[in-house]
Write a protein that holds these residues in place. Structure first.
Motif, PDB file in Angstrom:
ATOM      1  N   ARG A 294      -9.995  -0.587 -10.347  1.00  0.00           N
ATOM      2  CA  ARG A 294      -8.978  -1.205 -11.193  1.00  0.00           C
ATOM      3  C   ARG A 294      -9.710  -1.743 -12.423  1.00  0.00           C
TER       4      ARG A 294
ATOM      5  N   LEU B 106      -3.354   5.117  -2.520  1.00  0.00           N
ATOM      6  CA  LEU B 106      -4.307   6.059  -1.939  1.00  0.00           C
ATOM      7  C   LEU B 106      -3.876   7.456  -2.382  1.00  0.00           C
TER       8      LEU B 106
ATOM      9  N   SER C 282      -7.729  -5.161  -3.861  1.00  0.00           N
ATOM     10  CA  SER C 282      -6.290  -5.184  -4.170  1.00  0.00           C
ATOM     11  C   SER C 282      -6.017  -4.473  -5.483  1.00  0.00           C
TER      12      SER C 282
ATOM     13  N   ILE D  50      -7.147   4.533  -5.427  1.00  0.00           N
ATOM     14  CA  ILE D  50      -8.278   5.210  -4.787  1.00  0.00           C
ATOM     15  C   ILE D  50      -8.093   6.722  -4.913  1.00  0.00           C
TER      16      ILE D  50
ATOM     17  N   SER E 105      -6.172  -1.411  -6.197  1.00  0.00           N
ATOM     18  CA  SER E 105      -7.003  -0.241  -6.483  1.00  0.00           C
ATOM     19  C   SER E 105      -6.199   1.049  -6.429  1.00  0.00           C
TER      20      SER E 105
ATOM     21  N   THR F 270       0.842  -1.207   0.000  1.00  0.00           N
ATOM     22  CA  THR F 270       0.000   0.000   0.000  1.00  0.00           C
ATOM     23  C   THR F 270       0.873   1.252   0.000  1.00  0.00           C
TER      24      THR F 270
ATOM     25  N   ASP G 116      -1.505  -3.592  -2.379  1.00  0.00           N
ATOM     26  CA  ASP G 116      -1.195  -2.777  -3.555  1.00  0.00           C
ATOM     27  C   ASP G 116      -2.232  -1.701  -3.829  1.00  0.00           C
ATOM     28  N   THR G 117      -2.818  -1.166  -2.781  1.00  0.00           N
ATOM     29  CA  THR G 117      -3.719  -0.028  -2.967  1.00  0.00           C
ATOM     30  C   THR G 117      -2.904   1.261  -3.035  1.00  0.00           C
TER      31      THR G 117
ATOM     32  N   ILE H  10      -7.427  -2.345   3.955  1.00  0.00           N
ATOM     33  CA  ILE H  10      -6.889  -1.790   2.716  1.00  0.00           C
ATOM     34  C   ILE H  10      -6.241  -2.954   1.967  1.00  0.00           C
TER      35      ILE H  10
ATOM     36  N   VAL I 175     -13.585  -0.698  -5.370  1.00  0.00           N
ATOM     37  CA  VAL I 175     -12.719  -1.413  -6.306  1.00  0.00           C
ATOM     38  C   VAL I 175     -12.404  -0.418  -7.416  1.00  0.00           C
TER      39      VAL I 175
ATOM     40  N   THR J 272     -10.814  -1.752   0.509  1.00  0.00           N
ATOM     41  CA  THR J 272     -10.436  -1.436  -0.876  1.00  0.00           C
ATOM     42  C   THR J 272      -9.958  -2.725  -1.516  1.00  0.00           C
TER      43      THR J 272
END
Ligand code: UD1
Ligand code: CA
Length: 447
Positions: A423, A392, A406, A410, A408, A365, A389-390, A386, A421, A404
């Motif tokens: 992606r 933010l 994976s 955001i 994503s 993240t 691999d989000t 979270i 989501v 969230t």
């Protein structure tokens, strides 16, 4: 403690030419902070009413560093270094109206203990000089003492053979009443072997005025001054050895003490466990029972009780870890508050964020907190999840209990309890993998 109020004068105008450096000597770091910070920290224990730092070489930079270390300190400028007495003369206008004890310290002498300074401040003599029995008296000023106390200080350059035999020498630290200092400081002359205004001549002047001078002694290790890089390195080793011993004595577990590096103000609670190869920069507090696993770098942060950090984690200024927080490997945290029970296990960057209690931050993240010009905040509520691999993209807010997906990115706020989501949707092409591989192999054969 002394009865009288105390003012400190810290001499820090010298160039320190033997450091071979463009940086003023007192700004070289020891225990993570500029050298002059050590003298200021020791002096702080006397709760001084005024602090004057005499700066000369690199005065601008020295002044800035001093203000950061000690906002109440004032800077006196000594444009030309005409001697320690001349340096104190430059500080006098800033002591106008001060009544009490004045203590003169050197900015390049970091190990003077608060206890020793208290002895000086509390002493009843008119002039009190801090001396020590030198293993090698070298070029130190010699202290000439009789049954009536300290008679005078003779600089090495001015001393005859007999005086040079004296092993009781001047550390440079001196305490005297402000009114006496005001009375005598203008009487110094530079008619001596160095052609300098010696602060040390105050002893003789005080005696001539019918006042009493005495010596307080300390261990030579306290008076160690830094003149070269080699001495700085040796002082760092001495500082670290003492910091490690203090930590052990205070009930901190150090798995391999020699590999843990402390700063002047590192504060670690009892029963904390510090693994191998951990470096503490300035401004770190670790509460009782927290654990720092091997290979972590911490600076300007707070770790609460029950938290575990590392291995291989980096906590930067403004990282605040609540109770039982877990920060795992390859995680960097800057200017972020993690409430109780937050877990950030792997490969994550959190900057300018607030993470609510018991939220789980998935591997990889990143708070995208910087747009190239400004920094922005990320707010994540309690009990959120979270996904790995989000990204933010701040400013952004993820609500309490939200999730969230994976991978994503955001960019918009996520309401409480929602799943976001962000992606590309997945599409499967039946048999395409086999056909693609066959085509690629054929292409390679054809070369
Ligand atoms: C001084 C003492 C000596 C003592 C020794 C201990 C005098 C005359 N001599 O000698 O008795 O044994 O310290 O280390 O005081 N400084 C200024 N402005 C100046 C000169 C010096 O700020 O014009 C500062 C230096 O940056 C340094 C301190 O004062 O922090 C001592 O100066 P230094 O030149 O090292 O004094 P010594 O000759 O070693
Ligand atoms: Ca010196």
């Amino acid at each position: 403690m002394s009865q009288k109020p105390v003012a400190l004068i810290v001499l820090a105008a010298g160039q320190g030419s033997r450091m071979q450096s463009d940086l003023p000597k007192v700004l070289h770091r020891l225990g993570g902070v500029p050298l002059v910070g050590h003298a200021l920290a020791a002096g702080r224990s006397l709760d001084p009413a005024r602090i004057v730092v005499v700066a000369g070489h690199g005065a601008g930079a020295v002044g800035k560093a001093v203000k950061k270390l000690e906002p109440e300190a004032q800077i006196a400028l000594q444009e030309q270094q005409l001697g320690t007495g001349h340096a104190v003369q430059q500080a006098m206008p800033l002591l106008e109206g001060f009544a009490g004890k004045v203590i003169v310290l050197y900015g390049d002498t970091p190990f003077i203990s608060p206890e020793t300074l208290e002895k000086l401040a509390g002493h009843s003599s008119d002039v009190v000089v801090l001396g020590f029995e030198a293993a090698d008296p070298g070029r130190y000023g010699r202290l000439v003492v009789t049954g009536e106390g300290l008679q005078r200080i003779v600089e090495f350059k001015d001393a005859d053979e007999a005086t040079r035999q004296i092993a009781l020498v001047n550390s440079g630290v001196m305490a005297l009443d402000a009114d006496l200092l005001h009375q005598l400081i203008g009487q110094l002359s530079n008619e001596n072997a160095a052609g300098e205004y010696y602060l040390t001549d105050l002893v003789q002047l005080a005696r001539q005025a019918g006042r009493r001078a005495d010596v307080v002694t300390c261990d030579e290790s306290e008076t160690l001054g830094i003149n070269t890089r080699a001495e700085l390195a040796a002082a760092e080793a001495a500082f670290q050895a003492r910091a490690r011993a203090d930590a052990l004595e205070n009930g901190v577990t150090l798995s391999d003490p020699a590999t843990v590096w402390f700063a002047l103000d590192t504060a670690i609670g009892r029963d904390a466990v510090i693994g191998q190869n951990v470096v503490f920069g300035p401004g770190v507090t670790i509460e009782s029972g927290a654990e720092i696993l091997p290979f972590c770098h911490l600076e300007g942060c707070h770790v609460a009780s029950g938290a575990t950090v590392g291995p291989f984690a980096r906590l930067r200024p403004g990282a605040e870890l609540g109770g039982d927080v877990h920060v795992g490997n390859f995680v960097e945290i800057k200017n972020s508050v993690l409430d109780e029970g937050v877990k950030v296990g792997h490969l994550t960057y959190l900057g300018d964020a607030h993470i609510g209690e018991f939220t789980n931050i998935g591997a990889g993240t990143i708070t995208c907190n910087y747009d190239g010009v400004m920094k922005h905040r990320t707010e994540i509520g309690a009990n959120a999840f979270i996904g790995s691999d989000t990204m933010l993209v701040a400013p952004v807010r993820v609500g309490a209990g939200a999730m969230t997906g994976s991978g994503s990115v955001i960019t918009q706020d996520v309401p409480d309890e929602a799943l976001a989501v962000a992606r590309a949707r997945q599409s499967n092409k039946p048999g395409l993998a086999t056909r693609l591989m066959a085509a690629l192999r054929a292409k390679k054969e054809a070369r």
